[in-house]
Design an enzyme around this catalytic site. Structure first.
Site, PDB file in Angstrom:
ATOM      1  N   GLU A  12       4.659   0.554  -6.712  1.00  0.00           N
ATOM      2  CA  GLU A  12       4.836   0.042  -5.349  1.00  0.00           C
ATOM      3  C   GLU A  12       6.094  -0.789  -5.175  1.00  0.00           C
ATOM      4  O   GLU A  12       6.698  -0.827  -4.119  1.00  0.00           O
ATOM      5  CB  GLU A  12       3.589  -0.786  -4.998  1.00  0.00           C
ATOM      6  CG  GLU A  12       3.545  -1.273  -3.597  1.00  0.00           C
ATOM      7  CD  GLU A  12       2.156  -1.813  -3.238  1.00  0.00           C
ATOM      8  OE1 GLU A  12       1.147  -1.327  -3.788  1.00  0.00           O
ATOM      9  OE2 GLU A  12       2.095  -2.727  -2.400  1.00  0.00           O
ATOM     10  N   ASP A 109      -0.399  -1.017  -6.197  1.00  0.00           N
ATOM     11  CA  ASP A 109      -1.453  -2.031  -6.190  1.00  0.00           C
ATOM     12  C   ASP A 109      -2.769  -1.374  -5.813  1.00  0.00           C
ATOM     13  O   ASP A 109      -2.819  -0.543  -4.912  1.00  0.00           O
ATOM     14  CB  ASP A 109      -1.142  -3.128  -5.165  1.00  0.00           C
ATOM     15  CG  ASP A 109       0.018  -4.003  -5.617  1.00  0.00           C
ATOM     16  OD1 ASP A 109       0.366  -3.959  -6.818  1.00  0.00           O
ATOM     17  OD2 ASP A 109       0.583  -4.700  -4.764  1.00  0.00           O
ATOM     18  N   TYR A 312      -4.262  -9.942  -9.502  1.00  0.00           N
ATOM     19  CA  TYR A 312      -3.978  -9.509  -8.142  1.00  0.00           C
ATOM     20  C   TYR A 312      -4.580 -10.460  -7.101  1.00  0.00           C
ATOM     21  O   TYR A 312      -5.794 -10.707  -7.120  1.00  0.00           O
ATOM     22  CB  TYR A 312      -4.523  -8.093  -7.939  1.00  0.00           C
ATOM     23  CG  TYR A 312      -3.994  -7.447  -6.697  1.00  0.00           C
ATOM     24  CD1 TYR A 312      -2.633  -7.230  -6.552  1.00  0.00           C
ATOM     25  CD2 TYR A 312      -4.838  -7.087  -5.659  1.00  0.00           C
ATOM     26  CE1 TYR A 312      -2.126  -6.658  -5.408  1.00  0.00           C
ATOM     27  CE2 TYR A 312      -4.341  -6.515  -4.508  1.00  0.00           C
ATOM     28  CZ  TYR A 312      -2.981  -6.302  -4.389  1.00  0.00           C
ATOM     29  OH  TYR A 312      -2.489  -5.753  -3.245  1.00  0.00           O
TER      30      TYR A 312
END
Ligand SMILES: [Zn+2]
Ligand SMILES: [Zn+2]
Length: 692
Positions: A12, A109, A312
């Protein structure tokens, strides 16, 4: 000869590509048109690691048209939607890598946005229906290796469809409602760029409701009654209820000199550590301790994640699964945070109720890197929260003194921390209050009556508004802070202690009267729930998505009916408030009498052609006095609390504020004769040289 196996891993962000490549083996860094990618030779195949830079595609109206409603949309590369789009080189590089590769892994992600980013690259650049999927919550080498080894057979279509549906829904609402508002204003004879989104409407409504309850609030007096009692100790006890009728105070005034009966009760209490961080709690705590806005917190957390330092951050989980290997993690943290880790006595952490199918709660990976001040503050808050989850509960002793006289009960409460437990590690706001034991007969020495006024409801802060949106199921963990930010940007709300502006209030008033569906919380929440259910389901995803979009179209058609019927009224009301704001702006932008002609006033004006602010005399064309201002900046007057211009200490000219993207606001004097002008010139040069 069999074809060489070439695998492309799609990431990403550039930073994620670098981490993944480094984790998988000896990676060679290459570059194509200024975009880095990596190549690894492993077990007879070539692995390419390429990157996007967030979304490379945007939704766009298929056939250009004016008016509304419009429902025909499609994905287009950013560079076709926006001129001079800087993501084009990433697109081109991925295009070349996709042509080379014959097998694909999406490693964006692991959430709805990441899935959409990867899916779009697959569909529109690689021309593939599906690919393998890497799932990970941290960018640490060990987890990335694991994730590559256990790569999933296909992408997460639940996330992909849920994400795409959200994009489409937001786009349809955004474009149609904005066009509706702007058309109404245009027909009422004015112009202003106004917009309101699907979630923004109900969110703004909340702030406006609060604003009104504050405006309509009438303070009332009330009284609190205290007694000073003593035997060998002196203690002040309070009547637990607030007294709202002044006449009621009489029964307290006669108590002085009387004898009362006191008892003291002690209780031990254990307070468990707080649950590990989900995003909203992190945003709330970072605001409380460091004054970071929720969007700033998310931004910093994202950087920490990309640096491999934390897991995350876009998670709603308060769980820490054993798979993250608590023991090893604490051992790693021991190197730098020994004092804190020493308090981590338990082998299992406390956990909260909330969970998230994609990620655990936010935790540190145990890796280190030099950090800047703000990053460090947030990082250490996360470290402390994580460690505290393994600590003993705090042991508190609460003491309650009760004093009875004339059948009236008075109390005092004390608190002592016997064992700080987790509070040694994570900051807790708990105030100790020591009280003596008070038992038996006591004398009433003094009566103290305090008169107070009831207070209006508290305004939202950016953090408490994000929390309120979560409570009401409006928006998602990933979008709430940016929804709040957008309301600020549009000029609907202002201040750290959030106030609805005149424009915000009149927009909501107008919509409440004439088109209430736009601000309907329930509708927004229902959509949110349906999209969530797509995310976790496995079948009929496309049908489910289409059903939501059809429903959205239906509600937009209903909105259209309501809106068109009342368009003239809405337009008139909005124009009135827009004019009011312009009048205010004109007042604010009027600086000082013109030193050249003495007749006109100097004002800040904007030249649409050169896209630049300048100062000119209001007596134009009789007086042609002008001053140039720094380019690429939004210029505002500097006003003090009373709304007066702050002036230059050297020449007394009013000071101005230049706001530039990505730079700190700069206060300056625009008088070319002023000695501070040197600084201005220096700044101008750096600004000019930056222009393309
Ligand atoms: Zn003049
Ligand atoms: Zn000056």
């Amino acid at each position: 000869m069999p074809k060489e196996k070439i695998e492309l891993i799609i990431t990403e962000k550039p930073a994620a590509a670098a981490k993944i490549a480094a984790a998988l083996g000896k990676a060679e860094k290459r570059s194509l048109g200024g975009v880095a990618y990596y190549e690894i030779k492993k077990a007879g195949k070539r692995i390419l690691v390429g990157c996007a830079v967030g979304h490379l595609f945007s939704l766009k109206q298929a056939e250009k048209s004016s008016g509304w409603p419009i429902f025909d949309i499609e994905w287009k590369p950013n560079y076709e939607v926006r001129k001079k789009d800087w993501s084009k080189k990433y697109y081109t590089t991925l295009q070349k890598l996709c042509k080379e590769a014959n097998s694909f892994i999406v490693a964006c992600d692991y959430d709805v946005e990441g899935e959409v980013i990867g899916w779009n690259i697959l569909r529109f650049i690689a021309k593939k229906e599906n690919a393998k999927r890497m799932k990970f919550s941290t960018l640490t080498a060990s987890e990335l290796k694991e994730s590559y080894k256990n790569v999933m057979k296909e992408i997460n279509f639940g996330q992909a469809y849920a994400g795409e549906t959200r994009h489409k829904l937001d786009w349809l609402y955004g474009i149609n409602l904005s066009r509706a508002l702007m058309e109404a204003i245009k027909k009422a004879g004015s112009f202003k760029i106004l917009s309101i989104g699907r979630v923004q409407g109900p969110s703004l409504h909340l702030v406006v409701e609060k604003e009104k309850s504050i405006q309509n609030f009438k303070p009332e007096p009330f009284w609190q009654v205290y007694l000073l009692v003593s035997n060998s100790h002196k203690v002040e006890v309070k009547y637990p209820k607030d007294i709202t009728k002044k006449t009621e105070l009489a029964k307290f005034k006669i108590l002085k000199g009387k004898t009362a009966e006191a008892t003291t009760k002690k209780t031990e209490e254990k307070v468990n550590p707080p649950a590990p961080f989900d995003l909203t709690t992190l945003q709330t705590e970072a605001y409380k301790f460091h004054n970071f806005s929720p969007s700033r917190t998310l931004q910093i957390a994202q950087q920490l994640y990309l640096a491999g330092l934390i897991s995350y951050p876009r998670t709603s989980s308060q769980k820490l699964p054993p798979s993250i290997q608590y023991k090893e993690l604490l051992k790693k943290l021991l190197k730098k945070y020994k004092k804190l880790v020493d308090y981590a006595k338990n082998s299992k952490p406390v956990e909260g109720k909330k969970s998230d199918p994609a990620h655990p709660s936010i935790y540190p990976t145990g890796e280190y890197k030099d950090l800047q001040a703000e990053e460090k503050k947030l990082y250490e808050l996360i470290v402390k929260r994580f460690i505290s989850c393994f600590c003993e509960p705090a042991a508190l002793e609460t003491k309650k003194i009760q004093v009875m006289v004339n059948n009236l009960k008075f109390t005092a409460k004390g608190l002592q921390i016997k064992d700080k437990g987790w509070m040694n590690v994570y900051p807790a706001k708990m105030q100790e209050k020591k009280l003596p034991d008070l038992n038996g007969k006591v004398k009433i020495k003094e009566i103290r009556i305090e008169e107070k006024m009831t207070q209006p409801p508290k305004r939202y802060t950016p953090a408490s508004l994000v929390r309120e949106l979560e409570k009401r199921d409006l928006g998602t963990k990933a979008t709430r802070s940016s929804i709040v930010e957008t309301l600020f940007d549009r000029g609907y709300i202002k201040g750290r202690s959030i106030e609805a502006t005149k424009l915000g209030i009149s927009l909501i008033d107008s919509l409440t009267r004439h088109s209430p569906i736009i601000i309907d919380q329930k509708l927004t929440r229902d959509f949110e729930k349906q999209m969530e259910s797509i995310q976790t389901s496995k079948k009929e995803l496309k049908q489910k998505s289409e059903k939501i979009i059809e429903e959205a179209k239906g509600s937009l058609k209903k909105i259209e009916k309501q809106f068109r019927k009342n368009e003239a009224k809405i337009g008139k009301e909005l124009v009135a408030s827009v004019n009011h704001i312009r009048e205010q702006e004109r007042k604010d932008n009027t600086l000082t009498p013109c030193p050249k002609c003495g007749k006109g006033n100097l004002r800040i004006l904007y030249n649409r052609k050169s896209r630049r602010y300048f100062v000119a005399c209001s007596a134009y064309p009789d007086c042609r006095n002008t001053y140039s201002l720094p380019p690429n900046s939004l210029i505002k007057p500097v006003l003090d609390k009373e709304g007066k211009n702050e002036t230059c200490e050297h020449c007394n000219f009013p000071l101005l504020l230049a706001l530039r993207k990505g730079k700190r606001p700069w206060k300056f004097c625009f008088n070319p004769e002023c000695i501070t002008r040197k600084e201005y010139n220096n700044n101008k040069e750096t600004n000019e040289s930056k222009k393309e």
